[in-house]
Scaffold this motif. Structure first.
Motif, PDB file in Angstrom:
ATOM      1  N   GLY A  59      60.749 -46.588 106.472  1.00  6.88           N
ATOM      2  CA  GLY A  59      60.968 -45.657 105.373  1.00  6.88           C
ATOM      3  C   GLY A  59      60.309 -44.316 105.600  1.00  6.88           C
ATOM      4  N   ARG A  60      59.960 -44.014 106.847  1.00 12.78           N
ATOM      5  CA  ARG A  60      59.319 -42.724 107.169  1.00 12.78           C
ATOM      6  C   ARG A  60      59.958 -42.120 108.398  1.00 12.78           C
ATOM      7  NH1 ARG A  60      54.027 -43.034 105.028  1.00 12.78           N
ATOM      8  NH2 ARG A  60      54.118 -44.683 103.485  1.00 12.78           N
ATOM      9  N   PHE A  61      60.038 -40.799 108.401  1.00 10.18           N
ATOM     10  CA  PHE A  61      60.469 -40.094 109.600  1.00 10.18           C
ATOM     11  C   PHE A  61      59.293 -39.972 110.556  1.00 10.18           C
ATOM     12  CE2 PHE A  61      63.375 -38.416 106.337  1.00 10.18           C
ATOM     13  CZ  PHE A  61      64.589 -38.622 106.965  1.00 10.18           C
ATOM     14  N   GLY A  62      59.595 -39.807 111.852  1.00  3.16           N
ATOM     15  CA  GLY A  62      58.524 -39.659 112.831  1.00  3.16           C
ATOM     16  C   GLY A  62      58.115 -38.208 113.042  1.00  3.16           C
ATOM     17  N   CYS A  63      59.086 -37.307 113.007  1.00  2.00           N
ATOM     18  CA  CYS A  63      58.784 -35.901 113.230  1.00  2.00           C
ATOM     19  C   CYS A  63      59.901 -35.064 112.614  1.00  2.00           C
ATOM     20  CB  CYS A  63      58.674 -35.604 114.730  1.00  2.00           C
ATOM     21  SG  CYS A  63      60.261 -35.708 115.595  1.00  2.00           S
ATOM     22  N   SER A  64      59.750 -33.756 112.655  1.00  2.00           N
ATOM     23  CA  SER A  64      60.754 -32.922 111.989  1.00  2.00           C
ATOM     24  C   SER A  64      62.118 -33.002 112.674  1.00  2.00           C
ATOM     25  CB  SER A  64      60.270 -31.473 111.875  1.00  2.00           C
ATOM     26  OG  SER A  64      59.851 -30.999 113.129  1.00  2.00           O
ATOM     27  N   SER A  65      62.136 -33.340 113.972  1.00  2.00           N
ATOM     28  CA  SER A  65      63.431 -33.446 114.667  1.00  2.00           C
ATOM     29  C   SER A  65      64.240 -34.671 114.254  1.00  2.00           C
ATOM     30  CB  SER A  65      63.215 -33.508 116.181  1.00  2.00           C
ATOM     31  OG  SER A  65      62.540 -32.370 116.616  1.00  2.00           O
ATOM     32  N   CYS A  66      63.567 -35.706 113.715  1.00  2.00           N
ATOM     33  CA  CYS A  66      64.295 -36.890 113.242  1.00  2.00           C
ATOM     34  C   CYS A  66      65.389 -36.467 112.267  1.00  2.00           C
ATOM     35  CB  CYS A  66      63.361 -37.857 112.529  1.00  2.00           C
ATOM     36  SG  CYS A  66      62.172 -38.688 113.595  1.00  2.00           S
ATOM     37  N   TYR A  67      65.094 -35.443 111.463  1.00  2.00           N
ATOM     38  CA  TYR A  67      66.065 -34.982 110.469  1.00  2.00           C
ATOM     39  C   TYR A  67      67.345 -34.489 111.148  1.00  2.00           C
ATOM     40  CZ  TYR A  67      62.785 -35.147 106.509  1.00  2.00           C
ATOM     41  OH  TYR A  67      61.938 -35.556 105.521  1.00  2.00           O
ATOM     42  N   THR A  68      67.194 -33.919 112.360  1.00  2.00           N
ATOM     43  CA  THR A  68      68.359 -33.429 113.086  1.00  2.00           C
ATOM     44  C   THR A  68      69.103 -34.590 113.733  1.00  2.00           C
ATOM     45  OG1 THR A  68      66.957 -31.557 113.611  1.00  2.00           O
ATOM     46  CG2 THR A  68      69.077 -31.679 114.746  1.00  2.00           C
TER      47      THR A  68
END
Lengths: 176, 360
Positions: free
Chosen positions: A90-99
């Motif tokens: 339920g968590r992203f690893g870094c800002s690039s995960c969003y991309t």
């Protein structure tokens, strides 16, 4: 999926344990989780928003049954987090995960927030254009309510402000 | 050592101020989550990367970029012992998560403790502003100003479509959590609270206990906050919270008036009984203390008790927590010992001081 410990109840808790780089995946039911309490981060009986959320993220709305689950190969090239891991944590690893996960995020954000696009603050650094655009949207909103209230003098001022900003936007566009 | 001040005073300087609707709204808080673009979120960052976050944040403070807002201390969590961390949690200056689970966590704390910025919590930065009473818009303004300062000095993770990117999908967009802490004894007594809270849940807000997520609503204190962070502007989020809280406040006021009109004797008895117990009890557990303190607070607001100030109650709310009691006792305490110390501390604070209100 059934609990890998007792094999009787459905597995409701899924997590990955990493010890010295070695990953072990767990899929267990709540009662076994409670027994194995020491292994689990954030103790299983304190159900937090993240547990709830990972339930939401596991949901795969478009995959027709019988087809290989498409998210399995999906991974963030920057930090290495796979979509499956993201679903469980339920968590992203870094800002690039969003991309890298961007195609799959709309239904998630829709469920959590009821919206998929940001309309709030924009950092100055992100460039004047977005800020101007947002400002124009805000002013148009204001203009509408001023006209509704028949405050025409104030409305005229706001209209001029909008024109100025739109001219600036057009100018920027011509420059770059 | 300067840190001791943060530990010894139960009441942060900011809490001594007055705010609007202070009879019902204890405090207003804005929290903003921000991350650096090029470093993985704290949960996935290497030791080296999280140290890098810490040093970038430290340099913002040491460069004096925050000076126009106030004086700040930079406190690496590694410099604090466990008890001090718990005290900071009890004062709401850091989260339990930062205290227990963070790697290379740090706290940037303003002198009056109104601004506390957590480094390497769930997100790289968590900017938090606290105001007494109902001042949620003022809190947003200040938090926004601090956010601007960090933005000038750091490269934030921002996406045109998704807004500010955060570790948890529940915070993406504005990254804002706005909350107000409400004291709602009359709504609880008149059994209207559940109806109101479920209505609150339907308008995109959520209700929690005193110590956040998953905590029980002790002492009739309820924390109401926004749930949605994406697709609404900061102003909309705060306006929505403001108007809903405004309505809850009016309901509580009406319920209080009705209590006085319809059962003045009973409510007076309840308040004074609790006051008597707090003044004389020799052993008291935290749950009972919270309930009795709530009764006394209501008694002050209804003008039934006249010689106690709400400030003392705000202070006791923090001072009667486990870590604070141990700090006060200067030793580790068993739960039974804590109940003794708690009662002692309450007796001392509530004892009628001779010159109260007559000092020159």
């Amino acid at each position: 999926m059934f609990c890998q410990e007792c094999g009787k109840k459905p597995a409701t808790l899924h997590f990955t344990k990493i010890v010295n780089g070695e990953k072990t995946e767990f899929h267990i039911c709540e009662s076994c989780a409670r027994e194995k309490g020491e292994f689990i981060p954030g103790t299983p009986n304190s159900f937090s928003i993240h547990h709830l959320l990972s339930g939401l993220l596991d949901f795969e709305p478009t995959a027709p049954s019988g087809m290989a689950k498409p998210q399995e190969g999906l991974r963030c090239e920057n930090c290495g987090l796979t979509y499956t891991q993201f679903g469980k944590l339920g968590r992203f690893g870094c800002s690039s995960c969003y991309t890298y996960f961007s195609d799959r995020l709309d239904p998630i954000f829709k469920r959590v927030h009821g919206n998929v696009v940001h309309v709030g603050k924009v950092p100055k650094r992100a460039g004047g254009r977005i800020r101007y655009k947002r400002e124009v949207e805000k002013l148009k909103h204001k203009l509408k309510s001023l006209v509704e209230r028949e405050e025409f003098e104030e409305a005229a001022k706001v209209r001029d402000q909008i024109r100025d900003l739109e001219r600036k936007l057009a100018g920027d566009h011509a420059d770059g | 050592m300067s840190l001791d001040r943060f530990m010894d005073d139960a009441l942060s300087e900011w809490m001594k101020g007055e705010g609007a609707d202070a009879d019902i709204v204890i405090s207003s808080r804005i929290r903003i989550a921000r991350n650096l673009r090029s470093i993985p979120f704290p949960m996935f960052a290497t030791d080296e990367q999280s140290k890098e976050v810490m040093s970038q944040c430290y340099s913002v403070v040491s460069r004096g970029a925050l000076d126009k807002v106030g004086k700040f201390s930079f406190i690496p969590l590694s410099e604090l012992d466990d008890l001090s961390k718990r005290v900071l949690v009890e004062k709401h200056l850091i989260s339990p998560n930062l205290a227990d689970e963070s790697r290379n966590g740090a706290l940037i704390l303003s002198e009056n403790e109104a601004i506390s910025i957590m480094v390497n919590e769930e997100d790289h930065l968590r900017i938090q502003c606290l105001f007494p009473g109902f001042q949620i818009r003022e809190a947003l303004e200040l938090a926004d100003q601090i956010d601007d300062i960090f933005e000038e000095n750091l490269d934030y993770a921002f996406d045109e479509k998704r807004g500010y990117l955060t570790s948890c999908p529940t915070n993406v967009g504005t990254g804002i959590r706005a909350s107000v802490m409400l004291h709602l004894p009359a709504l609880v007594l008149s059994q209207q609270i559940n109806r109101i809270l479920s209505a609150v849940n339907q308008v995109g807000l959520t209700v929690r206990g005193l110590y956040g997520e998953g905590s029980e609503a002790i002492g009739n204190l309820f924390q109401v906050s926004n749930q949605i962070t994406l697709g609404q502007s900061e102003e909309e989020i705060v306006d929505n919270l403001y108007s809903v809280a405004r309505q809850i406040i009016e309901h509580e006021r009406t319920a209080r008036r009705r209590l006085l009109e319809e059962s003045r004797a009973r409510i007076t008895d309840r308040v004074l009984r609790s006051y008597g117990i707090l003044r004389h009890a020799y052993i008291i557990d935290s749950k009972e203390a919270a309930q009795r303190l709530s009764d006394v607070r209501l008694g002050i607001d209804l003008n039934i008790i006249k010689n106690v100030s709400t400030k003392v109650l705000n202070e006791l709310l923090v001072m009667t927590q486990p870590a604070f009691l141990q700090r006060y006792a200067r030793q580790k305490l068993s739960p039974e010992q804590r109940d003794l110390y708690r009662a002692e501390m309450i007796r001392q604070r509530l004892a009628p001081s001779e010159g109260a209100g007559q000092q020159p």
